[in-house]
Design an enzyme around this catalytic site. Sequence first.
Site, mmCIF file in Angstrom:
data_model
loop_
_atom_site.group_PDB
_atom_site.id
_atom_site.type_symbol
_atom_site.label_atom_id
_atom_site.label_comp_id
_atom_site.label_asym_id
_atom_site.label_seq_id
_atom_site.Cartn_x
_atom_site.Cartn_y
_atom_site.Cartn_z
ATOM 1 N N LYS A 180 11.472 3.339 0.811
ATOM 2 C CA LYS A 180 10.272 3.992 0.255
ATOM 3 C C LYS A 180 9.114 3.594 1.169
ATOM 4 C CE LYS A 180 6.893 3.692 -1.955
ATOM 5 N NZ LYS A 180 5.559 3.982 -1.342
ATOM 6 N N GLU A 183 2.943 5.506 1.270
ATOM 7 C CA GLU A 183 2.479 6.901 1.145
ATOM 8 C C GLU A 183 1.282 7.163 2.058
ATOM 9 O OE1 GLU A 183 2.315 4.489 -0.955
ATOM 10 O OE2 GLU A 183 0.648 4.614 -2.390
ATOM 11 N N ARG A 184 0.709 6.082 2.628
ATOM 12 C CA ARG A 184 -0.428 6.293 3.517
ATOM 13 C C ARG A 184 0.002 6.452 4.983
ATOM 14 N NH1 ARG A 184 -4.747 1.979 1.294
ATOM 15 N NH2 ARG A 184 -2.890 0.823 0.671
ATOM 16 N N SER A 233 0.556 -5.875 -0.917
ATOM 17 C CA SER A 233 -0.533 -6.733 -1.391
ATOM 18 C C SER A 233 -0.034 -7.719 -2.455
ATOM 19 C CB SER A 233 -1.649 -5.864 -1.955
ATOM 20 O OG SER A 233 -1.155 -5.104 -3.028
ATOM 21 N N CYS A 288 -1.355 -8.768 8.071
ATOM 22 C CA CYS A 288 -1.178 -9.910 7.163
ATOM 23 C C CYS A 288 -1.276 -11.230 7.912
ATOM 24 C CB CYS A 288 0.147 -9.810 6.427
ATOM 25 S SG CYS A 288 1.520 -10.008 7.544
ATOM 26 N N GLU A 387 -8.517 -11.928 0.185
ATOM 27 C CA GLU A 387 -8.087 -11.099 1.318
ATOM 28 C C GLU A 387 -8.982 -9.864 1.393
ATOM 29 O OE1 GLU A 387 -4.285 -8.851 1.238
ATOM 30 O OE2 GLU A 387 -3.927 -9.724 3.203
HETATM 31 P P1 NAD Z 1 0.087 -2.113 -1.404
HETATM 32 O O1 NAD Z 1 0.477 -3.272 -2.219
HETATM 33 O O2 NAD Z 1 -1.045 -1.260 -1.844
HETATM 34 O O3 NAD Z 1 1.323 -1.104 -1.235
HETATM 35 C C1 NAD Z 1 2.590 -1.563 -0.819
HETATM 36 C C2 NAD Z 1 3.662 -0.674 -1.412
HETATM 37 O O4 NAD Z 1 3.661 -0.816 -2.835
HETATM 38 C C3 NAD Z 1 3.473 0.813 -1.125
HETATM 39 O O5 NAD Z 1 4.723 1.356 -0.779
HETATM 40 C C4 NAD Z 1 2.950 1.376 -2.434
HETATM 41 O O6 NAD Z 1 3.394 2.704 -2.659
HETATM 42 C C5 NAD Z 1 3.528 0.447 -3.471
HETATM 43 N N1 NAD Z 1 2.641 0.238 -4.627
HETATM 44 C C6 NAD Z 1 1.281 0.151 -4.610
HETATM 45 N N2 NAD Z 1 0.823 -0.104 -5.848
HETATM 46 C C7 NAD Z 1 1.895 -0.182 -6.657
HETATM 47 C C8 NAD Z 1 2.071 -0.432 -8.050
HETATM 48 N N3 NAD Z 1 1.020 -0.639 -8.837
HETATM 49 N N4 NAD Z 1 3.321 -0.434 -8.544
HETATM 50 C C9 NAD Z 1 4.396 -0.232 -7.749
HETATM 51 N N5 NAD Z 1 4.285 0.000 -6.428
HETATM 52 C C10 NAD Z 1 3.064 0.028 -5.886
HETATM 53 O O7 NAD Z 1 -0.174 -2.665 0.086
HETATM 54 P P2 NAD Z 1 -0.844 -1.917 1.319
HETATM 55 O O8 NAD Z 1 -2.307 -1.768 1.063
HETATM 56 O O9 NAD Z 1 -0.053 -0.732 1.693
HETATM 57 O O10 NAD Z 1 -0.611 -3.001 2.474
HETATM 58 C C11 NAD Z 1 -1.528 -4.032 2.763
HETATM 59 C C12 NAD Z 1 -1.142 -5.322 2.083
HETATM 60 O O11 NAD Z 1 0.153 -5.722 2.493
HETATM 61 C C13 NAD Z 1 -2.056 -6.478 2.440
HETATM 62 O O12 NAD Z 1 -2.302 -7.224 1.288
HETATM 63 C C14 NAD Z 1 -1.247 -7.281 3.436
HETATM 64 O O13 NAD Z 1 -1.570 -8.653 3.532
HETATM 65 C C15 NAD Z 1 0.129 -7.091 2.905
HETATM 66 N N6 NAD Z 1 1.118 -7.325 3.938
HETATM 67 C C16 NAD Z 1 1.859 -8.467 3.870
HETATM 68 C C17 NAD Z 1 2.771 -8.742 4.861
HETATM 69 C C18 NAD Z 1 3.595 -9.976 4.847
HETATM 70 O O14 NAD Z 1 4.521 -10.042 5.600
HETATM 71 N N7 NAD Z 1 3.311 -10.943 3.997
HETATM 72 C C19 NAD Z 1 2.934 -7.847 5.923
HETATM 73 C C20 NAD Z 1 2.164 -6.686 5.946
HETATM 74 C C21 NAD Z 1 1.259 -6.428 4.941
#
Ligand code: NAD
Length: 487
Positions: A180, A183-184, A233, A288, A387
């Site tokens: 999955k 979506e962005r 996140s 991240c 963050e």
């Molecule tokens: P996000 O949490 O908004 O989205 C991640 C995924 O979760 C997406 O596929 C999204 O569709 C899904 N999602 C979003 N909200 C949801 C919900 N309420 N219920 C179920 N699924 C949901 O993250 P983002 O903004 O796309 O990415 C940035 C974040 O990812 C930052 O916080 C960054 O630090 C983190 N990140 C962490 C690592 C790591 O290895 N620790 C690596 C890259 C990014």
Amino acid sequence: MAQPQADVIRLRNFIGGQWVEAEAAGSDPVYNPATGEVIAQVPLSSAADVDRAVKAAAAAFDAWRETPVFKRARLMFRYKQVLEEHFEELAALITREHGKTLDEARAELERGIEVVEFAAGIPTLIMGKTLELVGTGVDAEMYRQPLGVCVGICPYNFPAMIPMWMFPLAIACGNTFVLKPSERTPLTATRLAELLEEAGVPAGVFNVVHGARETVDALLAHEEVRAVSFVGSQPVAAYIYRTAAAYGKRVQALAGAKNHMIVLPDADLDYTTEAIVASSFGSAGQRCMAGSVLVAQQDVADNILERLVDRSNRLKIGPGDQPGVEMGPLIRDQHRERVKGYIQIGEEEGARLIFDGRKAPVPERGFFLGPTIFDGANPDMRIAREEIFGPVLTTVRVKDVEEGIALINRSAYGNGAVIFTRSGAAARAFRRHAKAGMLGINVGVPAPVAVFPFTGWRNSFYGDLHANGEDAINFYTDRKVVTARWL
Ligand code: NAD
């Protein structure tokens, strides 16, 4: 070609070896963040779409788990070759949908391909162990076997590398997979799937289902899903961990971060300035592993900040596909507003704004925001704790390395931390006592590499077995121990 490259296409899901329209009617626009233009529509797949994908993956599992390990390895060798043939095209696609510079896109792609190379070593990686004589005339042996259907849920900020932390290793282990994508940034993952198809992946072994929250919830709840890999996140990671575990799944959930960078007076300041700018403002701070708190020892603080301000003034901001550009846009206008909101919070909290990215000259179109630097923050301020995920650097001054390490250890996160110094003793103290999983010594971004686990700590990771390295092999397999006596 499964996905016509017309201007605004509605992406299709990849299920059972076929590119199919999602049943769900809803979709989200995908933007080019450097121009603000809509470049695709991504379907928000429903539980019915998810069910089709998981069932296709489940149906393909028996044959794939019986496929000899060398054949599974060969798929990875072919995939690596196909990815390399399409390297520049993929890098351009990452830049188009994410906004990062082409060099940054190439770097993430290289890191992703390294995971495919690692996965091609599956015959030795997945080997078991044996021990004779665990009792009189009794021998024991341990096998690693695939789990079944594994799922990957990805964030937007590494459209190629993060999916590639997941599916190559899972598939090489003999699992089938449902991805999955974010979506962005769903276009790159779609192309990665087309190229895996070109490399000869059997139908149903790899599937892509586009969507957002509802799609994720259906994946977590599906009874045929065995394991969930998530990166995103912190609040969502915590939710995924709780929810998937409640459904009895194996989970690894990599989360958000607030990474500190200690600078001591004996550091090479020319080098350190470049490393901090690249860490904090590279990918517009949307990594991240981005450094977001500068922990400056008080004797060097004025000097390093002066250099950082000067360098930030000269940072070339613009579309990532333009030559010489060092920093691209943020992913969405809404995210840019959120980051600007943090700059205002920093001012209200009483930190000193010494470089204001809101005033930087940036292209009119697109979601650009210049780099921002705060000085004189205290560790309790929100800009020092939360963050921001944008090009904002917060400085906290400390008296020595011990105070710097203590500051790191107060953070709720523990993804990464770095130190710039020529002192072996200071570096050793940092290595030994900093409570974070990915450390850098004179390295601005201690980025994960395929052969080691990506070891976020505390609120930066939920689970036991990390992504990449031997952890990933264990995550994507069950161990089976056979004790035998032959009479
Ligand atoms: P996000 O949490 O908004 O989205 C991640 C995924 O979760 C997406 O596929 C999204 O569709 C899904 N999602 C979003 N909200 C949801 C919900 N309420 N219920 C179920 N699924 C949901 O993250 P983002 O903004 O796309 O990415 C940035 C974040 O990812 C930052 O916080 C960054 O630090 C983190 N990140 C962490 C690592 C790591 O290895 N620790 C690596 C890259 C990014």
